[in-house]
Design a protein around this motif. Structure first.
Motif, PDB file in Angstrom:
ATOM      1  N   HIS A  34     -34.666  10.116  65.900  1.00  0.00           N
ATOM      2  CA  HIS A  34     -35.881   9.397  66.276  1.00  0.00           C
ATOM      3  C   HIS A  34     -37.022  10.349  66.581  1.00  0.00           C
ATOM      4  O   HIS A  34     -36.856  11.583  66.647  1.00  0.00           O
ATOM      5  CB  HIS A  34     -35.604   8.520  67.503  1.00  0.00           C
ATOM      6  N   ALA A  37     -40.455  10.700  72.380  1.00  0.00           N
ATOM      7  CA  ALA A  37     -40.459   9.608  73.353  1.00  0.00           C
ATOM      8  C   ALA A  37     -39.740   8.366  72.828  1.00  0.00           C
ATOM      9  O   ALA A  37     -39.858   7.297  73.419  1.00  0.00           O
ATOM     10  CB  ALA A  37     -41.883   9.247  73.789  1.00  0.00           C
ATOM     11  N   HIS A  39     -35.985   6.723  70.821  1.00  0.00           N
ATOM     12  CA  HIS A  39     -34.575   6.575  71.176  1.00  0.00           C
ATOM     13  C   HIS A  39     -33.792   6.167  69.936  1.00  0.00           C
ATOM     14  O   HIS A  39     -34.363   5.676  68.944  1.00  0.00           O
ATOM     15  CB  HIS A  39     -34.402   5.521  72.272  1.00  0.00           C
ATOM     16  N   ASP A  61     -29.560  10.164  70.224  1.00  0.00           N
ATOM     17  CA  ASP A  61     -30.601  10.260  71.243  1.00  0.00           C
ATOM     18  C   ASP A  61     -30.842  11.746  71.463  1.00  0.00           C
ATOM     19  O   ASP A  61     -29.986  12.447  72.029  1.00  0.00           O
ATOM     20  CB  ASP A  61     -30.143   9.618  72.566  1.00  0.00           C
ATOM     21  N   HIS A  65     -34.181  12.295  75.809  1.00  0.00           N
ATOM     22  CA  HIS A  65     -34.498  10.938  75.369  1.00  0.00           C
ATOM     23  C   HIS A  65     -33.313   9.985  75.573  1.00  0.00           C
ATOM     24  O   HIS A  65     -32.155  10.382  75.476  1.00  0.00           O
ATOM     25  CB  HIS A  65     -34.842  10.915  73.879  1.00  0.00           C
ATOM     26  N   GLY A  66     -33.625   8.719  75.789  1.00  0.00           N
ATOM     27  CA  GLY A  66     -32.624   7.663  75.776  1.00  0.00           C
ATOM     28  C   GLY A  66     -31.476   7.904  76.730  1.00  0.00           C
ATOM     29  O   GLY A  66     -31.667   8.197  77.913  1.00  0.00           O
ATOM     30  N   ARG A  70     -31.617  13.643  80.598  1.00  0.00           N
ATOM     31  CA  ARG A  70     -33.019  13.315  80.826  1.00  0.00           C
ATOM     32  C   ARG A  70     -33.877  14.547  81.076  1.00  0.00           C
ATOM     33  O   ARG A  70     -35.049  14.588  80.686  1.00  0.00           O
ATOM     34  CB  ARG A  70     -33.127  12.362  82.022  1.00  0.00           C
ATOM     35  N   TRP A 172     -40.134   0.015  70.555  1.00  0.00           N
ATOM     36  CA  TRP A 172     -40.386   0.864  71.718  1.00  0.00           C
ATOM     37  C   TRP A 172     -39.821   0.228  72.991  1.00  0.00           C
ATOM     38  O   TRP A 172     -39.218   0.907  73.818  1.00  0.00           O
ATOM     39  CB  TRP A 172     -41.886   1.100  71.874  1.00  0.00           C
ATOM     40  N   ARG A 186     -37.195   5.842  79.396  1.00  0.00           N
ATOM     41  CA  ARG A 186     -36.022   6.699  79.563  1.00  0.00           C
ATOM     42  C   ARG A 186     -36.364   8.124  79.099  1.00  0.00           C
ATOM     43  O   ARG A 186     -35.643   8.716  78.298  1.00  0.00           O
ATOM     44  CB  ARG A 186     -34.828   6.137  78.792  1.00  0.00           C
ATOM     45  N   PHE A 187     -37.456   8.632  79.603  1.00  0.00           N
ATOM     46  CA  PHE A 187     -37.835  10.008  79.329  1.00  0.00           C
ATOM     47  C   PHE A 187     -38.820  10.469  80.395  1.00  0.00           C
ATOM     48  O   PHE A 187     -39.421   9.649  81.093  1.00  0.00           O
ATOM     49  CB  PHE A 187     -38.467  10.149  77.933  1.00  0.00           C
ATOM     50  N   MET A 192     -41.625  15.612  77.337  1.00  0.00           N
ATOM     51  CA  MET A 192     -42.131  15.262  76.018  1.00  0.00           C
ATOM     52  C   MET A 192     -43.248  16.216  75.597  1.00  0.00           C
ATOM     53  O   MET A 192     -43.281  16.699  74.463  1.00  0.00           O
ATOM     54  CB  MET A 192     -42.658  13.819  76.009  1.00  0.00           C
ATOM     55  N   SER A 195     -41.953  19.552  74.643  1.00  0.00           N
ATOM     56  CA  SER A 195     -41.260  19.517  73.357  1.00  0.00           C
ATOM     57  C   SER A 195     -42.194  19.788  72.189  1.00  0.00           C
ATOM     58  O   SER A 195     -41.738  20.040  71.068  1.00  0.00           O
ATOM     59  CB  SER A 195     -40.576  18.157  73.163  1.00  0.00           C
TER      60      SER A 195
END
Length: 279
Positions: A34, A37, A39, A61, A65-66, A70, A172, A186-187, A192, A195
């Motif tokens: 994915h 941000a 999943h 994931d 992510h997801g 985390r 989303w 879930r991030f 992010m 990354s």
């Protein structure tokens, strides 16, 4: 009737928990990645279609992510690539087709470049080797931090995140978790942004040159458009003249959510043309 279920598979690399949706199936292996941000559940429609068409499908994931770890310490592109290699090895995937959207597509071709022979083909959805534009990181970080969380309902999340496109909003929103009386991402927005550090430092054209396996690039082509411009795509083709390309009219960056059926037909057609057909 075909099964719609998946089972969770967990791989741990360097203390980082990586959660995968294993859809099962027989035939050539496919690993789906994915975007930022996002999943693994964003691929549910595509994963079912590919599984039912005769492929063995796993959706990861990615770190941060997801259902995966985390707050991993390392947000580098190298870490994302190493995670893919670990998943391929631990789940005994045989030269999987790597299918990735946005950041996931970026991870896919960097993996293919760094580990020749690991994958038999690539499908890049709205992903390319060019550098991010100045201000991209700041803009994405500001957007993620601006989400009105917690969302009070699934409907509110779909409306906000979809930007008028219900399928995108649903994709989303399905990645949110329910806690403390609301729906939360879930991030961690700061992870992010980190990354994207390597992307902001420059492009990855040397890695693109090093990719040897057949590759399909799928681009959005709607009013909002995608993120891969004509100049970048032309440069991609110039370096790799054998690149297969397709655009999906009426879509933007989230082609996989807006037109899962169309994307499926493009993927299967590309794979069968290259001899990676169903069992």
């Amino acid at each position: 009737m075909a099964s719609t279920s998946w089972s969770e598979r967990v791989v741990v690399r360097g203390g980082v928990r990586l959660s995968c949706r294993d859809w099962g199936g027989s035939g050539p292996d496919v690993l789906m990645l994915h975007g930022l941000a996002g999943h693994a559940g964003e691929w549910d429609a595509s994963a079912r279609l590919l599984r039912d068409a005769g492929y063995r499908v796993v959706a990861l994931d990615q770190r941060g992510h997801g259902a995966s770890e985390r707050h991993p310490g390392d947000a580098s592109r190298t870490a994302y690539v190493a995670d893919v290699v670990a998943v391929v090895n631990e789940l005994a995937l045989d030269r999987p087709v790597l299918v990735g959207q946005s950041l996931g597509g970026h991870t896919a071709f960097l993996t293919a470049a760094a580990h020749p022979g690991l994958s038999r083909a690539l499908v890049l959805v709205e992903a390319g080797p060019g550098p991010s534009d100045p201000g991209t990181q700041e803009g994405i970080g500001a957007w993620l931090r601006s989400w009105p969380v917690p969302f009070t309902s699934r409907e509110a999340a779909v409306a906000y995140l979809g930007g008028g496109k219900e399928a995108v909003g649903e994709g989303w929103a399905s990645g949110l978790e329910e806690r403390d009386g609301g729906l939360w991402p879930r991030f961690d927005p700061e992870f992010m942004v980190r990354s994207l550090d390597d992307n902001a430092a420059g492009g990855f054209w040397d890695e693109w040159t090093a990719v040897a396996c057949p590759t399909l690039a799928v681009l959005g082509e709607g009013a909002q458009g995608g993120i891969i411009g004509g100049d970048e795509y032309a440069q991609m083709v110039g370096i790799r003249p054998g690149l297969h390309g397709a655009s999906v009219p009426g879509t933007g960056h989230d082609v996989h959510l807006e037109r899962a059926g169309v994307l499926h037909r493009l993927i299967v057609g590309f794979l069968r043309e290259g001899g990676v057909g169903a069992a």
